[in-house]
Design a protein around this motif. Sequence first.
Motif, mmCIF file in Angstrom:
data_model
loop_
_atom_site.group_PDB
_atom_site.id
_atom_site.type_symbol
_atom_site.label_atom_id
_atom_site.label_comp_id
_atom_site.label_asym_id
_atom_site.label_seq_id
_atom_site.Cartn_x
_atom_site.Cartn_y
_atom_site.Cartn_z
ATOM 1 N N SER A 1 55.814 20.950 23.770
ATOM 2 C CA SER A 1 55.349 22.240 23.242
ATOM 3 C C SER A 1 54.053 22.060 22.462
ATOM 4 C CB SER A 1 56.425 22.858 22.345
ATOM 5 O OG SER A 1 57.582 23.180 23.088
ATOM 6 N N THR B 1 51.216 21.368 24.947
ATOM 7 C CA THR B 1 50.822 22.605 25.620
ATOM 8 C C THR B 1 50.006 23.490 24.692
ATOM 9 O OG1 THR B 1 52.849 22.521 26.948
ATOM 10 C CG2 THR B 1 51.675 24.621 26.882
ATOM 11 N N THR C 1 46.273 24.737 25.537
ATOM 12 C CA THR C 1 46.028 26.168 25.743
ATOM 13 C C THR C 1 45.517 26.872 24.489
ATOM 14 O OG1 THR C 1 48.315 26.763 25.169
ATOM 15 C CG2 THR C 1 47.861 26.234 27.472
ATOM 16 N N ALA D 1 53.409 27.697 25.166
ATOM 17 C CA ALA D 1 54.102 26.510 24.662
ATOM 18 C C ALA D 1 55.573 26.763 24.376
ATOM 19 C CB ALA D 1 53.412 26.007 23.394
ATOM 20 N N ILE E 1 58.182 26.226 27.236
ATOM 21 C CA ILE E 1 58.452 24.910 27.801
ATOM 22 C C ILE E 1 59.917 24.503 27.638
ATOM 23 C CG2 ILE E 1 57.889 22.453 27.677
ATOM 24 C CD1 ILE E 1 55.738 24.144 28.993
#
Length: 400
Positions: free
Chosen positions: A302, A305, A309, A315, A318
């Motif tokens: 998470s 991610t 991003t 996130a 996930i």
Amino acid sequence: MFRLEMKRIFSKRINRFALVTAMILAVIFAGFAVTSNRYVKEDGTISTAPTSARKLSANKNQWSGTLTPETLVKAYTQNKESQTNYTVEELDRQYGTLLQPIDDIKTFLTSVLTPESDYDESVLDQADETTIRNIYSTYQENMKQEAETCGHTPVQQKYLKNIYNKIKLPLQYEAYTSWDTMIMYAETYGIILAIIIGFMCAGIFADDFQLKADAVFYATKYGRTKAIKIKILAALCTTTAVYCTGITLLSALSFAIMGTSGIDTMYQLQEPYSIYIMTFGQYYLLTLTCGYIASLLAASLSMLTAAITRTISVAVGIPFFLYCVLPFIGRALSKYAGVFNLMPSILTNTGNYADAINIYQFGPFMVCQIPLVMVLYTVTSLLVFPLIYRKLHRYGRNRR
């Protein structure tokens, strides 16, 4: 700096709400656990009160001790005579006295006699005293056949036989009701904790981007080095604190009410051909350890991610995908079972894999499925953190 970061995490209103929700769910799940056991009283009435698990264990512990062939024959005889001498209505009324105490022993006998077929209690109706008296010989012979059938190479067959040889016979019995119940609830609650932890940790970096504070943060002297490391350390501590607090609360409440009978009972009494030679207490510890690794993986992925991003929205999905969606995909694509047998969802579903004979060979070395998955995703989780550091370290450098 570390204290400041921890304060930022736990002072965030939505994180506090998530944490309180996790604790409330621990209490709710404990309530479900202690009322999920069905205890039949001597008069035939059924109780699912919180005290039912203790009463059920006490009822079954009339048979606690070494399950010698003589003891098994006695339980078999009691089951056969009960089926023969009583009508269905009479047997229902006296179930708590005649059949309930030997339920676990019947499970063991039936499972031993049906190694390659679905569980079917009718197999006991076809057995005789000689079959039951020789049950351990049958058990050992079936284990040998299981090793030869499931082992695809001589090395695998030898490995499986060595595992089965570690089972000490005759088995010792003590009612394991509370542990069997808690393994299921701990797995489910572990999924919830992984999702909550992933959500809390995803915001550690994403918040800086959403608040437009990243330019200031990465412009500081230690913004691209020490500060990033502190945030990663805070994520590790948050994961450990939230998971341990939630699981401890769930376990303490549940076992305080249900008791801990059966902590040293071998798991093989429930699943005779399992290749995981462990007691129910060890099985529960394995379940909790796998749950922690699942939470650690959720937190690391998470955060990665969120770092890529620069937002929390992707996130937070996930952990949900890993532990809620992926198992359904695995069942839909059953022909790719070899791949899905190493998916992280196994960490939160050990109950369905502890009785499966899945082993992997790496040259002369052999390893069982669950330990392999545990090592694989522990290493993966720890390797993700350097990737997070590298990603954000470069981001800060580019911003300057």
